[in-house]
Write a protein that holds these residues in place. Structure first.
Motif, PDB file in Angstrom:
ATOM      1  N   ILE A 118      37.697  28.810  23.571  1.00 29.51           N
ATOM      2  CA  ILE A 118      38.860  29.850  23.283  1.00 29.51           C
ATOM      3  C   ILE A 118      38.190  31.291  23.548  1.00 29.51           C
ATOM      4  O   ILE A 118      39.055  31.932  24.270  1.00 29.51           O
ATOM      5  CB  ILE A 118      38.858  29.929  21.796  1.00 29.51           C
ATOM      6  N   PHE A 119      37.033  31.606  23.433  1.00 29.79           N
ATOM      7  CA  PHE A 119      36.509  32.829  24.049  1.00 29.79           C
ATOM      8  C   PHE A 119      36.447  33.063  25.402  1.00 29.79           C
ATOM      9  O   PHE A 119      36.896  34.230  25.748  1.00 29.79           O
ATOM     10  CB  PHE A 119      34.961  32.901  23.316  1.00 29.79           C
ATOM     11  N   GLY A 120      36.216  31.867  26.182  1.00 30.82           N
ATOM     12  CA  GLY A 120      36.626  31.895  27.809  1.00 30.82           C
ATOM     13  C   GLY A 120      38.011  32.148  27.774  1.00 30.82           C
ATOM     14  O   GLY A 120      38.146  33.144  28.826  1.00 30.82           O
ATOM     15  N   LEU A 121      38.966  31.409  27.357  1.00 31.00           N
ATOM     16  CA  LEU A 121      40.138  31.573  27.648  1.00 31.00           C
ATOM     17  C   LEU A 121      40.790  32.817  27.269  1.00 31.00           C
ATOM     18  O   LEU A 121      41.911  33.366  27.916  1.00 31.00           O
ATOM     19  CB  LEU A 121      41.074  30.513  26.992  1.00 31.00           C
ATOM     20  N   MET A 122      40.239  33.571  26.262  1.00 30.93           N
ATOM     21  CA  MET A 122      40.558  34.806  25.820  1.00 30.93           C
ATOM     22  C   MET A 122      40.802  35.755  27.058  1.00 30.93           C
ATOM     23  O   MET A 122      41.392  36.933  27.138  1.00 30.93           O
ATOM     24  CB  MET A 122      39.831  35.547  24.797  1.00 30.93           C
ATOM     25  N   HIS A 123      40.029  35.752  27.965  1.00 30.76           N
ATOM     26  CA  HIS A 123      39.882  36.551  29.299  1.00 30.76           C
ATOM     27  C   HIS A 123      40.563  36.131  30.359  1.00 30.76           C
ATOM     28  O   HIS A 123      40.568  36.722  31.396  1.00 30.76           O
ATOM     29  CB  HIS A 123      38.284  36.410  30.014  1.00 30.76           C
ATOM     30  N   ILE A 124      41.572  35.244  30.367  1.00 27.50           N
ATOM     31  CA  ILE A 124      42.300  34.694  31.379  1.00 27.50           C
ATOM     32  C   ILE A 124      43.448  35.784  31.762  1.00 27.50           C
ATOM     33  O   ILE A 124      43.774  35.506  33.103  1.00 27.50           O
ATOM     34  CB  ILE A 124      43.292  33.380  30.913  1.00 27.50           C
ATOM     35  N   ALA A 125      43.799  36.732  31.300  1.00 22.58           N
ATOM     36  CA  ALA A 125      44.697  37.732  31.792  1.00 22.58           C
ATOM     37  C   ALA A 125      43.803  38.907  32.353  1.00 22.58           C
ATOM     38  O   ALA A 125      44.425  39.748  32.713  1.00 22.58           O
ATOM     39  CB  ALA A 125      45.602  38.084  30.748  1.00 22.58           C
ATOM     40  N   ASN A 126      42.559  38.840  32.450  1.00 19.18           N
ATOM     41  CA  ASN A 126      41.783  39.916  32.914  1.00 19.18           C
ATOM     42  C   ASN A 126      41.797  39.968  34.247  1.00 19.18           C
ATOM     43  O   ASN A 126      42.032  39.048  35.161  1.00 19.18           O
ATOM     44  CB  ASN A 126      40.219  39.620  32.785  1.00 19.18           C
ATOM     45  N   PRO A 127      42.021  41.207  34.929  1.00 19.42           N
ATOM     46  CA  PRO A 127      42.033  41.521  36.496  1.00 19.42           C
ATOM     47  C   PRO A 127      41.227  40.680  37.386  1.00 19.42           C
ATOM     48  O   PRO A 127      41.201  40.369  38.563  1.00 19.42           O
ATOM     49  CB  PRO A 127      41.971  43.035  36.684  1.00 19.42           C
ATOM     50  N   GLU A 128      39.952  40.459  36.661  1.00 19.34           N
ATOM     51  CA  GLU A 128      38.921  39.609  37.554  1.00 19.34           C
ATOM     52  C   GLU A 128      39.258  38.259  37.799  1.00 19.34           C
ATOM     53  O   GLU A 128      39.046  37.535  38.889  1.00 19.34           O
ATOM     54  CB  GLU A 128      37.443  39.490  36.560  1.00 19.34           C
ATOM     55  N   ILE A 147      45.365  34.633  18.828  1.00 17.92           N
ATOM     56  CA  ILE A 147      45.625  33.630  20.355  1.00 17.92           C
ATOM     57  C   ILE A 147      47.000  34.037  20.401  1.00 17.92           C
ATOM     58  O   ILE A 147      47.381  33.736  21.655  1.00 17.92           O
ATOM     59  CB  ILE A 147      45.372  32.297  19.501  1.00 17.92           C
ATOM     60  N   ALA A 148      48.083  34.234  19.468  1.00 20.45           N
ATOM     61  CA  ALA A 148      49.356  34.397  19.928  1.00 20.45           C
ATOM     62  C   ALA A 148      49.653  35.696  20.746  1.00 20.45           C
ATOM     63  O   ALA A 148      50.262  35.714  21.720  1.00 20.45           O
ATOM     64  CB  ALA A 148      50.294  34.472  18.673  1.00 20.45           C
ATOM     65  N   LEU A 149      48.745  36.717  20.409  1.00 18.38           N
ATOM     66  CA  LEU A 149      48.821  37.904  21.190  1.00 18.38           C
ATOM     67  C   LEU A 149      48.146  37.665  22.553  1.00 18.38           C
ATOM     68  O   LEU A 149      48.703  38.145  23.518  1.00 18.38           O
ATOM     69  CB  LEU A 149      47.874  39.010  20.458  1.00 18.38           C
ATOM     70  N   MET A 150      47.082  36.982  22.757  1.00 20.28           N
ATOM     71  CA  MET A 150      46.729  36.560  24.004  1.00 20.28           C
ATOM     72  C   MET A 150      47.637  35.658  24.845  1.00 20.28           C
ATOM     73  O   MET A 150      47.642  36.118  26.173  1.00 20.28           O
ATOM     74  CB  MET A 150      45.291  35.732  23.867  1.00 20.28           C
ATOM     75  N   VAL A 151      48.327  35.043  24.197  1.00 14.87           N
ATOM     76  CA  VAL A 151      49.276  33.984  24.928  1.00 14.87           C
ATOM     77  C   VAL A 151      50.438  34.784  25.375  1.00 14.87           C
ATOM     78  O   VAL A 151      51.021  34.735  26.718  1.00 14.87           O
ATOM     79  CB  VAL A 151      49.913  33.026  24.080  1.00 14.87           C
ATOM     80  N   VAL A 152      50.819  35.852  24.594  1.00 18.33           N
ATOM     81  CA  VAL A 152      51.965  36.599  25.143  1.00 18.33           C
ATOM     82  C   VAL A 152      51.650  37.533  26.147  1.00 18.33           C
ATOM     83  O   VAL A 152      52.122  37.829  27.115  1.00 18.33           O
ATOM     84  CB  VAL A 152      52.455  37.474  23.861  1.00 18.33           C
ATOM     85  N   ASN A 153      50.370  38.176  25.875  1.00 13.53           N
ATOM     86  CA  ASN A 153      49.694  39.006  27.019  1.00 13.53           C
ATOM     87  C   ASN A 153      49.505  38.252  28.313  1.00 13.53           C
ATOM     88  O   ASN A 153      49.966  38.751  29.484  1.00 13.53           O
ATOM     89  CB  ASN A 153      48.196  39.362  26.562  1.00 13.53           C
ATOM     90  N   TYR A 154      49.082  37.184  28.209  1.00 16.09           N
ATOM     91  CA  TYR A 154      49.110  36.307  29.536  1.00 16.09           C
ATOM     92  C   TYR A 154      50.452  36.041  30.138  1.00 16.09           C
ATOM     93  O   TYR A 154      50.549  35.966  31.466  1.00 16.09           O
ATOM     94  CB  TYR A 154      48.385  34.888  29.366  1.00 16.09           C
ATOM     95  N   ILE A 155      51.412  35.465  29.301  1.00 21.04           N
ATOM     96  CA  ILE A 155      52.669  35.285  29.792  1.00 21.04           C
ATOM     97  C   ILE A 155      53.177  36.520  30.382  1.00 21.04           C
ATOM     98  O   ILE A 155      53.916  36.628  31.468  1.00 21.04           O
ATOM     99  CB  ILE A 155      53.576  34.868  28.534  1.00 21.04           C
ATOM    100  N   LEU A 156      53.015  37.716  29.950  1.00 23.57           N
ATOM    101  CA  LEU A 156      53.668  38.858  30.509  1.00 23.57           C
ATOM    102  C   LEU A 156      53.017  39.197  31.837  1.00 23.57           C
ATOM    103  O   LEU A 156      53.259  39.831  32.824  1.00 23.57           O
ATOM    104  CB  LEU A 156      53.181  40.192  29.377  1.00 23.57           C
ATOM    105  N   SER A 157      51.535  38.758  31.850  1.00 22.83           N
ATOM    106  CA  SER A 157      50.583  39.267  33.167  1.00 22.83           C
ATOM    107  C   SER A 157      51.322  38.134  34.099  1.00 22.83           C
ATOM    108  O   SER A 157      51.462  38.725  35.324  1.00 22.83           O
ATOM    109  CB  SER A 157      49.184  39.034  32.836  1.00 22.83           C
ATOM    110  N   LEU A 158      51.943  37.335  33.833  1.00 18.24           N
ATOM    111  CA  LEU A 158      52.302  36.125  34.957  1.00 18.24           C
ATOM    112  C   LEU A 158      53.576  36.741  35.606  1.00 18.24           C
ATOM    113  O   LEU A 158      53.967  36.407  36.602  1.00 18.24           O
ATOM    114  CB  LEU A 158      52.389  34.807  34.154  1.00 18.24           C
ATOM    115  N   ASN A 159      54.324  37.379  34.373  1.00 26.13           N
ATOM    116  CA  ASN A 159      55.710  37.782  35.106  1.00 26.13           C
ATOM    117  C   ASN A 159      55.891  39.189  35.331  1.00 26.13           C
ATOM    118  O   ASN A 159      56.801  39.555  35.730  1.00 26.13           O
ATOM    119  CB  ASN A 159      56.709  37.393  33.694  1.00 26.13           C
ATOM    120  N   MET A 160      54.647  39.943  35.317  1.00 22.84           N
ATOM    121  CA  MET A 160      55.029  41.290  35.878  1.00 22.84           C
ATOM    122  C   MET A 160      55.042  41.380  37.378  1.00 22.84           C
ATOM    123  O   MET A 160      54.768  40.529  38.271  1.00 22.84           O
ATOM    124  CB  MET A 160      53.448  41.957  35.711  1.00 22.84           C
TER     125      MET A 160
END
Length: 305
Positions: free
Chosen positions: A181-191, A24-37
């Motif tokens: 949680i499974f659904g939220l895991m996809h939150i950083a997907n380009p879709e 979950i921490a990895l997913m959160v970091v990935n999402y934060i990075l995607s927001l700040n790109m």
């Protein structure tokens, strides 16, 4: 019962929290990075594909998740001292017939629905077949996608489902939690970037479907087969420049995507039909208890033997 299979390993709060919280921490970091790109995920994917090629980028996307399957297996075996079989199923051995039935059933339906979509709106699809590139894709996809989808199933419907079920002594809580949680895991997907957060309804609904068939069938087999078929046949048949899986598939969908009521069709129609088919074939009963009932304690299991 499936959730109670977790008792066959060594129980411990820190043992069960380490992998889920780490992921979950990895997913959160990935999402934060995607927001700040400075560029969108979609544009970044396009740049990577231009630089490294479609297949290599596909490997970079799928490969790490595929490798994490062995982390879950290793942690289960070495730290919990639980067998992979008991993490997979409540049966005496893994039922490969169930895996293949779900795989070919959903693979066939996915292919049929895909070609039906192509036939009804041919102007939106471009034939993309390149024999060499497609052959390489087939090899890479067959090797990696079942590992990637199995990681997600073993983590969510397996490891977390058993651990959370034993901790809460309840089946509904892990069903709801793992699905969300499974659904939220996809939150950083380009879709999500293209269609919006409403698409998470589809991913969460899919999580509920996979969780239901796991609990009702007392094992991961059907979920493993369905998930592998969903991603594999999807990667081979059609791709688009706004999806997480961009491959050298047979077709490219060039239509402008839009979020509509169509995302509810699988959740409200297709998944219930599949559940009905599975229920009839495998003679599921005791729905209320298996989905919402209490998880037995070690002592209760011993008394029932």
């Amino acid at each position: 019962m499936y959730v109670e299979q977790g008792y066959k390993g060594q129980i411990g709060l820190w043992k069960y929290l380490f992998i889920p919280l780490g992921f979950i921490a990895l997913m959160v970091v990935n999402y934060i990075l995607s927001l700040n790109m400075t560029t969108s995920t979609e544009d970044m994917m396009a740049q990577l594909i231009d630089q490294f090629g479609t297949t290599l980028v596909f490997i970079l996307v799928v490969g790490p998740l595929s490798a994490l399957l062995f982390v879950v297996w290793g942690w289960t075996k070495l730290v919990h001292q639980q067998t992979i079989r008991s993490l997979t199923t409540a049966r005496k051995k893994v039922d490969w017939k169930r895996i293949f039935f779900a795989f070919f059933l959903w693979g066939g339906l996915t292919t049929a629905m895909g070609f039906a979509d192509i036939l009804t709106r041919p102007e939106d699809f471009v034939w993309n077949f390149d024999s060499v590139k497609f052959a390489i894709l087939v090899v890479v996809a067959v090797l990696l996608i079942p590992l990637q989808t199995s990681f997600e199933e073993y983590l969510f419907r397996g490891y977390i489902m058993q651990g959370l079920g034993i901790a809460t002594k309840n089946r509904a809580i892990p069903l709801i939690a793992t699905s969300v949680i499974f659904g939220l895991m996809h939150i950083a997907n380009p879709e999500i970037g293209r269609l919006g957060y409403g698409l998470l309804v589809f991913y969460i609904g899919t999580g509920f479907f996979l969780g239901i068939i796991t609990l009702m069938d007392d094992g991961l087999e059907l979920a493993l087969g369905f998930h592998a078929a969903n991603n594999l046949f999807g990667a081979l048949l059609v791709t688009a420049d706004w999806t997480a899986f961009q491959t050298d598939s047979l077709y490219i969908d060039t239509a402008e995507p839009e979020l509509g009521l169509g995302i509810l069709v699988p959740i409200l129609i297709v998944y219930p039909i599949l559940i009905f088919v599975f229920a009839k074939k495998y003679k599921w009963t005791d729905w209320s208890n298996k989905l919402f009932g209490r998880v037995l304690s070690r002592d209760e299991i011993a008394l029932n033997k």
